[in-house]
Design a protein around this motif. Structure first.
Motif, mmCIF file in Angstrom:
data_model
loop_
_atom_site.group_PDB
_atom_site.id
_atom_site.type_symbol
_atom_site.label_atom_id
_atom_site.label_comp_id
_atom_site.label_asym_id
_atom_site.label_seq_id
_atom_site.Cartn_x
_atom_site.Cartn_y
_atom_site.Cartn_z
ATOM 1 N N SER A 173 0.843 -1.201 0.000
ATOM 2 C CA SER A 173 0.000 0.000 0.000
ATOM 3 C C SER A 173 0.874 1.245 0.000
ATOM 4 C CB SER A 173 -0.911 0.011 1.227
ATOM 5 O OG SER A 173 -0.165 0.273 2.396
ATOM 6 N N LYS A 174 0.359 2.320 -0.560
ATOM 7 C CA LYS A 174 1.117 3.568 -0.585
ATOM 8 C C LYS A 174 1.418 4.053 0.821
ATOM 9 C CE LYS A 174 -0.376 5.137 -5.140
ATOM 10 N NZ LYS A 174 -1.041 6.180 -5.946
ATOM 11 N N GLU A 175 0.509 3.770 1.750
ATOM 12 C CA GLU A 175 0.698 4.210 3.137
ATOM 13 C C GLU A 175 1.877 3.485 3.779
ATOM 14 O OE1 GLU A 175 -3.146 5.195 1.636
ATOM 15 O OE2 GLU A 175 -2.238 3.200 1.880
ATOM 16 N N GLU A 176 1.925 2.171 3.629
ATOM 17 C CA GLU A 176 3.004 1.422 4.287
ATOM 18 C C GLU A 176 4.345 1.686 3.604
ATOM 19 O OE1 GLU A 176 2.150 -2.781 4.318
ATOM 20 O OE2 GLU A 176 1.464 -2.771 2.247
ATOM 21 N N ILE A 177 4.334 1.859 2.300
ATOM 22 C CA ILE A 177 5.577 2.167 1.596
ATOM 23 C C ILE A 177 6.078 3.556 1.981
ATOM 24 C CG2 ILE A 177 6.531 2.672 -0.695
ATOM 25 C CD1 ILE A 177 4.943 0.237 -1.720
ATOM 26 N N GLU A 178 5.181 4.506 2.080
ATOM 27 C CA GLU A 178 5.566 5.855 2.497
ATOM 28 C C GLU A 178 6.175 5.834 3.894
ATOM 29 O OE1 GLU A 178 6.359 9.773 2.162
ATOM 30 O OE2 GLU A 178 5.518 8.518 0.559
ATOM 31 N N LYS A 179 5.608 5.005 4.759
ATOM 32 C CA LYS A 179 6.098 4.890 6.142
ATOM 33 C C LYS A 179 7.463 4.206 6.193
ATOM 34 C CE LYS A 179 4.482 1.644 8.793
ATOM 35 N NZ LYS A 179 3.576 0.797 9.614
ATOM 36 N N ASN A 180 7.673 3.197 5.340
ATOM 37 C CA ASN A 180 8.875 2.372 5.428
ATOM 38 C C ASN A 180 10.061 2.913 4.634
ATOM 39 O OD1 ASN A 180 7.535 0.508 7.036
ATOM 40 N ND2 ASN A 180 6.937 -0.804 5.323
ATOM 41 N N LYS A 181 9.813 3.778 3.652
ATOM 42 C CA LYS A 181 10.884 4.157 2.736
ATOM 43 C C LYS A 181 11.891 5.138 3.335
ATOM 44 C CE LYS A 181 8.806 8.136 0.347
ATOM 45 N NZ LYS A 181 9.890 9.093 0.656
ATOM 46 N N GLY A 182 11.516 5.787 4.436
ATOM 47 C CA GLY A 182 12.437 6.742 5.047
ATOM 48 C C GLY A 182 12.726 7.901 4.115
ATOM 49 N N THR A 183 14.002 8.242 3.982
ATOM 50 C CA THR A 183 14.387 9.399 3.161
ATOM 51 C C THR A 183 14.799 9.001 1.746
ATOM 52 O OG1 THR A 183 16.670 9.240 3.963
ATOM 53 C CG2 THR A 183 15.154 10.657 5.201
ATOM 54 N N TYR A 184 14.692 7.728 1.394
ATOM 55 C CA TYR A 184 15.131 7.283 0.072
ATOM 56 C C TYR A 184 14.163 7.762 -1.010
ATOM 57 C CZ TYR A 184 18.366 4.386 2.695
ATOM 58 O OH TYR A 184 19.341 3.970 3.553
ATOM 59 N N ASP A 185 14.724 8.183 -2.120
ATOM 60 C CA ASP A 185 13.926 8.691 -3.240
ATOM 61 C C ASP A 185 13.555 7.532 -4.164
ATOM 62 O OD1 ASP A 185 12.754 9.994 -5.340
ATOM 63 O OD2 ASP A 185 14.550 11.091 -5.965
ATOM 64 N N ILE A 186 12.302 7.132 -4.124
ATOM 65 C CA ILE A 186 11.828 6.039 -4.988
ATOM 66 C C ILE A 186 10.713 6.551 -5.900
ATOM 67 C CG2 ILE A 186 12.466 4.211 -3.364
ATOM 68 C CD1 ILE A 186 9.370 4.203 -2.613
ATOM 69 N N SER A 187 10.753 7.843 -6.186
ATOM 70 C CA SER A 187 9.654 8.466 -6.930
ATOM 71 C C SER A 187 9.492 7.884 -8.333
ATOM 72 C CB SER A 187 9.872 9.980 -7.015
ATOM 73 O OG SER A 187 11.152 10.278 -7.549
ATOM 74 N N GLY A 188 10.540 7.251 -8.866
ATOM 75 C CA GLY A 188 10.423 6.659 -10.200
ATOM 76 C C GLY A 188 9.836 5.272 -10.221
ATOM 77 N N ALA A 189 9.585 4.682 -9.055
ATOM 78 C CA ALA A 189 9.055 3.313 -8.988
ATOM 79 C C ALA A 189 7.532 3.320 -9.112
ATOM 80 C CB ALA A 189 9.465 2.653 -7.679
ATOM 81 N N GLU A 190 7.004 2.226 -9.650
ATOM 82 C CA GLU A 190 5.558 2.025 -9.660
ATOM 83 C C GLU A 190 5.167 1.291 -8.377
ATOM 84 O OE1 GLU A 190 2.046 -0.314 -12.200
ATOM 85 O OE2 GLU A 190 4.133 -0.361 -12.906
ATOM 86 N N ILE A 191 4.195 1.814 -7.672
ATOM 87 C CA ILE A 191 3.711 1.175 -6.449
ATOM 88 C C ILE A 191 2.406 0.461 -6.775
ATOM 89 C CG2 ILE A 191 2.851 1.558 -4.116
ATOM 90 C CD1 ILE A 191 4.749 3.975 -3.963
ATOM 91 N N VAL A 192 2.365 -0.823 -6.488
ATOM 92 C CA VAL A 192 1.179 -1.631 -6.773
ATOM 93 C C VAL A 192 0.642 -2.188 -5.465
ATOM 94 C CG1 VAL A 192 0.305 -3.718 -7.888
ATOM 95 C CG2 VAL A 192 1.889 -2.225 -9.111
#
Length: 331
Positions: A48-67
């Motif tokens: 989920s976008k919520e859990e990924i946002e919470k877990n990613k910290g400061t890493y830039d993953i803006s180019g990834a597709e979240i499913v």
């Protein structure tokens, strides 16, 4: 360029889409940032976008597709396909739905099966069995391949043996105690993997504690028989055994212990007699020689799904993503 840099360059030349399902692990995000920044692969992160946002910290993953399996409009098709594939095993729609919504590894493999991704990398926080089970159930074996096996790609610094320090060690991650036929097939698959990943000719050494009859034991007989079967199955392959490790990779020792062998002293693909030997061997080289060890990488699955050591670094994940992309190019 170093070997892994060459692999990255090949991955960038024909960019593939790789699924990273372990979105609970920080290393996934660190690796994803590097992969995206360098243009090695397109990435899909499952969750989920919520859990990924919470877990990613400061890493830039803006180019990834979240499913998110719970909201993705393709989930129903994945469920139907999983039921179709596993109905003989009693899989119901309810079971398939629960599995795909709660187990991201299964969801990632279904994305590969349905053509929405080219490969998957997992194992940073899951066992090899957890990573390979959905692959074997859903993707199954590659046509013409009798079994799935695993290998490590080893890159040894300051080494003039093998392919300028590059080797494949097989099977070092999956097959516990292969019989002669399995061992022969592991050798042939490992040779094919070497050619795919390096572009160079594989030279296969079938390893033992004996060289050309220097010891008598059932374990030696297994390697001798595996060598015979491999020659029958792939007569044009440079392959010989049984060889002790030094006879396989050190030219002077190979010439002394196995004179006349075109493999002895020159092997770049090392086939271990069982998983104990293979696993111990790769870890010794990794730790004592400070070698880069990528894997366990799989061979024989219908699409590339690769495992990671649970002790892997983010840099290891980046390397395996690049390798998986190159394997996908060869599919």
């Amino acid at each position: 360029m170093g070997f892994i840099d060459e692999i990255k360059a090949r991955a960038k030349a024909d960019v593939k889409t790789i699924v990273l399902p372990e979105t609970e692990d920080e290393r996934t995000y660190k690796a994803a940032e590097t992969v995206l920044k360098e243009g090695i692969a397109n990435l899909i992160l499952v969750g989920s976008k919520e859990e990924i946002e919470k877990n990613k910290g400061t890493y830039d993953i803006s180019g990834a597709e979240i499913v998110d399996p719970a909201t993705n409009d393709k989930t129903e098709a994945y469920i139907a396909k999983l039921v179709e594939l596993r109905q003989k095993k009693g899989m119901t729609e309810e079971q398939a739905r629960e599995l795909l919504l709660t187990n991201y590894l299964y969801y990632g493999v279904m994305m590969v099966k349905m053509g929405d991704a080219d490969g998957m990398v997992s194992g940073a926080c899951h066992s090899t069995a957890d990573t390979l089970r959905p692959s074997l159930q859903i993707l199954k074996t590659k046509p013409g391949t009798k079994l799935v096996s695993a290998f490590f790609l080893m890159v040894v610094p300051d080494c003039d043996m093998g392919d300028n320090g590059t080797f494949i060690f097989g099977d070092s991650g999956l097959e516990q105690n292969p019989d002669p036929e399995k061992l022969a097939n592991i050798a042939i698959s490992s040779a094919e993997s070497f050619r795919t990943l390096t572009g160079h000719e594989p030279i296969v050494g079938m390893l033992s504690h004996s060289t050309k009859g220097s010891a008598k034991h059932a374990d030696v007989d297994k390697v001798v028989e595996a060598t015979r079967i491999a020659h029958e199955l792939a007569p044009d392959l440079k392959l010989d055994g049984e060889l002790q490790l030094d006879a396989a990779i050190v030219p002077s020792v190979g010439a002394s212990k196995a004179p006349g062998s075109e493999v002895a002293g020159h092997a770049n693909v090392l086939i271990f007699p069982d998983l104990d030997a293979g696993n111990i061997g790769y870890k010794l080289v990794q730790r004592l020689a400070k070698a880069e060890a990528y894997g366990p990488l799989t061979q024989g699955i219908a699409a590339p799904v690769n495992d990671l050591s649970r002790g892997c670094s983010a840099e290891d994940i980046v390397g395996v993503v690049a390798i998986t992309s190159v394997q996908a190019q060869a599919q």
